[in-house]
Design an enzyme around this catalytic site. Structure first.
Site, PDB file in Angstrom:
ATOM      1  N   ASP A  84      -6.167  89.274 -43.782  1.00  0.00           N
ATOM      2  CA  ASP A  84      -6.613  89.955 -42.569  1.00  0.00           C
ATOM      3  C   ASP A  84      -7.741  90.921 -42.903  1.00  0.00           C
ATOM      4  O   ASP A  84      -8.379  90.819 -43.952  1.00  0.00           O
ATOM      5  CB  ASP A  84      -5.430  90.673 -41.917  1.00  0.00           C
ATOM      6  CG  ASP A  84      -5.561  90.730 -40.402  1.00  0.00           C
ATOM      7  OD1 ASP A  84      -6.631  91.126 -39.924  1.00  0.00           O
ATOM      8  OD2 ASP A  84      -4.607  90.376 -39.713  1.00  0.00           O
ATOM      9  N   THR A  85      -7.954  91.887 -42.029  1.00  0.00           N
ATOM     10  CA  THR A  85      -9.050  92.851 -42.091  1.00  0.00           C
ATOM     11  C   THR A  85      -9.235  93.472 -43.481  1.00  0.00           C
ATOM     12  O   THR A  85      -8.270  93.845 -44.145  1.00  0.00           O
ATOM     13  CB  THR A  85      -8.767  93.984 -41.088  1.00  0.00           C
ATOM     14  OG1 THR A  85      -8.511  93.401 -39.810  1.00  0.00           O
ATOM     15  CG2 THR A  85      -9.924  94.943 -40.997  1.00  0.00           C
TER      16      THR A  85
END
Length: 405
Positions: A253-254
């Site tokens: 993810d991020t």
């Protein structure tokens, strides 16, 4: 949620939770913060201690395979080295954190910039944001296509907003999305890139697999509805969709970074390709004020400067299992030589990372470290821990000699 140590920490960190006292901690040798002693780095930050600083980065919370561990660590190492190079030239935290994010976005192994997740239409749309702790200014972009480094646009939005009002008293933008964000970026000198440059073999392969799963899920659902077996429909479709979602979120993810510079300013930034197979135009939390990142200098009754960068959805309520991660940095003024009359000024930096996902790759470095000495580490939940229901926390402490009073 169960809190668990994430196995043996990296070579320069030990498992601990950060102190939350309202007064600055003592900087004496041998001090312990939390249940375990945290790392302490006390070497001189240079001849005059002028251009000091510290950076902590993460390559996303999720699952980091052992086969690609070297690549994940390498991208964190490069991000830290780039940040330290900028800090040593006297750059401010808000520009340093953007430089670190560019390295993370340029890696095909992260879900940010190049190699990001593809949406339902097979396109890459990125979110990014950054915050300056000194001014509390914020810049963000959402659902941005055709820009290789979304963090550049977010950083540019922040810096342009700091110049004040536009002509006729108009308020400058701080958050732009879609075509408007792309046009603004190009108008402000950020070079666009063809969409196919940002797609990698890995991201395209993942998209094709997920698309086949979605097509099969829709086919199964249609057939079951047609047979009017409503109870079986609910149970079977729920199981199938859960399996799909699990596979999708098994990726990363991020990405993000937090920085403190020689003036004691802090800054934070995040960048993300968003969820795999998301609806075109969707904007994730990485671009939202107060969700993706936060930075705030010390002031008033607050003696700490704090910077935070998140990954995933670690703070969403009403979820059976919460998958995400976070890195946190806080610092305050202290004395380097607490037991002598010299009273050498210093910055005491406390930092930690925490995640509920299977793993999280981080890297950190100070200006006191040699160029080759970047601490990189893949933190993992201990054996038997359940992702989304267990919590891993690790961290450390670093003191930076500074000439700033």
């Amino acid at each position: 949620m169960e809190a668990a140590e994430s196995g043996r920490p990296g070579p320069a960190a030990s498992s601990s939770s950060s102190s939350s006292s309202s007064s600055p901690p003592a900087a004496a040798e041998g001090e312990k913060t939390g249940p375990a002693a945290m790392r302490r780095s006390d070497r001189d930050g240079g001849a005059d201690g002028r251009n000091v600083g510290f950076v902590l980065v993460h390559a996303g919370a999720g699952y980091h395979s052992e086969s690609k561990a070297k690549e994940y660590k390498q991208v964190c190492k490069k991000a830290c080295q780039k940040a330290i190079e900028k800090l040593q030239t006297g750059a401010l935290a808000v520009d340093v954190v953007a430089a670190a994010l560019i390295e993370l976005e340029d890696s095909p192994f992260t879900n940010a910039g190049m190699g990001s997740n593809l949406n339902l239409s097979g396109d890459i749309e990125c979110d990014a944001s950054t915050m300056d702790g000194k001014s509390l200014n914020f810049g963000a972009v959402g659902a941005l296509r055709g820009i290789k480094n979304p963090i550049l646009v977010a950083n540019k939005l922040l810096s342009e907003a700091q110049k004040g009002k536009l002509s006729a008293g108009r308020i400058p933008p701080c958050f732009l999305v879609g075509e408007g964000a792309h046009k603004w970026a190009v108008d402000h000198g950020i070079v666009p890139c063809p969409p196919d440059i940002m797609t990698t073999k890995f991201s395209l392969s993942a998209f094709r697999k997920n698309r086949r799963k979605l097509e099969l899920a829709e086919k199964v659902e249609t057939e079951m509805i047609q047979t009017k077996k409503r109870r079986e429909v609910t149970e079977n479709v729920s199981v199938f969709i859960f399996t799909l979602s699990t596979n999708v979120t098994a990726s990363l993810d991020t990405v993000g970074a937090v920085v403190v510079d020689h003036e004691g300013n802090v800054a934070a930034a995040v960048s993300s390709g968003g969820l795999a197979m998301k609806h075109p135009g969707r904007v994730g939390q990485a671009a939202v004020y107060g969700c993706g990142c936060w930075a705030e200098n010390a002031g008033g009754h607050n003696v700490y400067s704090t910077a935070v960068s998140t990954s995933g959805s670690p703070f969403l309520a009403c979820e059976d299992s919460v998958l995400g991660g976070v890195i946190v940095l806080r610092c305050c003024r202290c004395s380097m030589d607490s037991e002598s009359a010299l009273n050498t000024p210093a910055l005491l930096v406390e930092f930690l990372w925490s995640h509920t996902t299977e793993s999280m790759c981080v890297g950190y470095m100070s200006t006191q470290d040699g160029k080759a000495k970047v601490n990189t580490h893949i933190s993992r939940l201990p054996p038997g821990a359940v992702a989304g229901q267990s919590l891993a926390i690790e961290g450390g402490v670093c003191r930076l000699r500074t000439s700033v009073n």
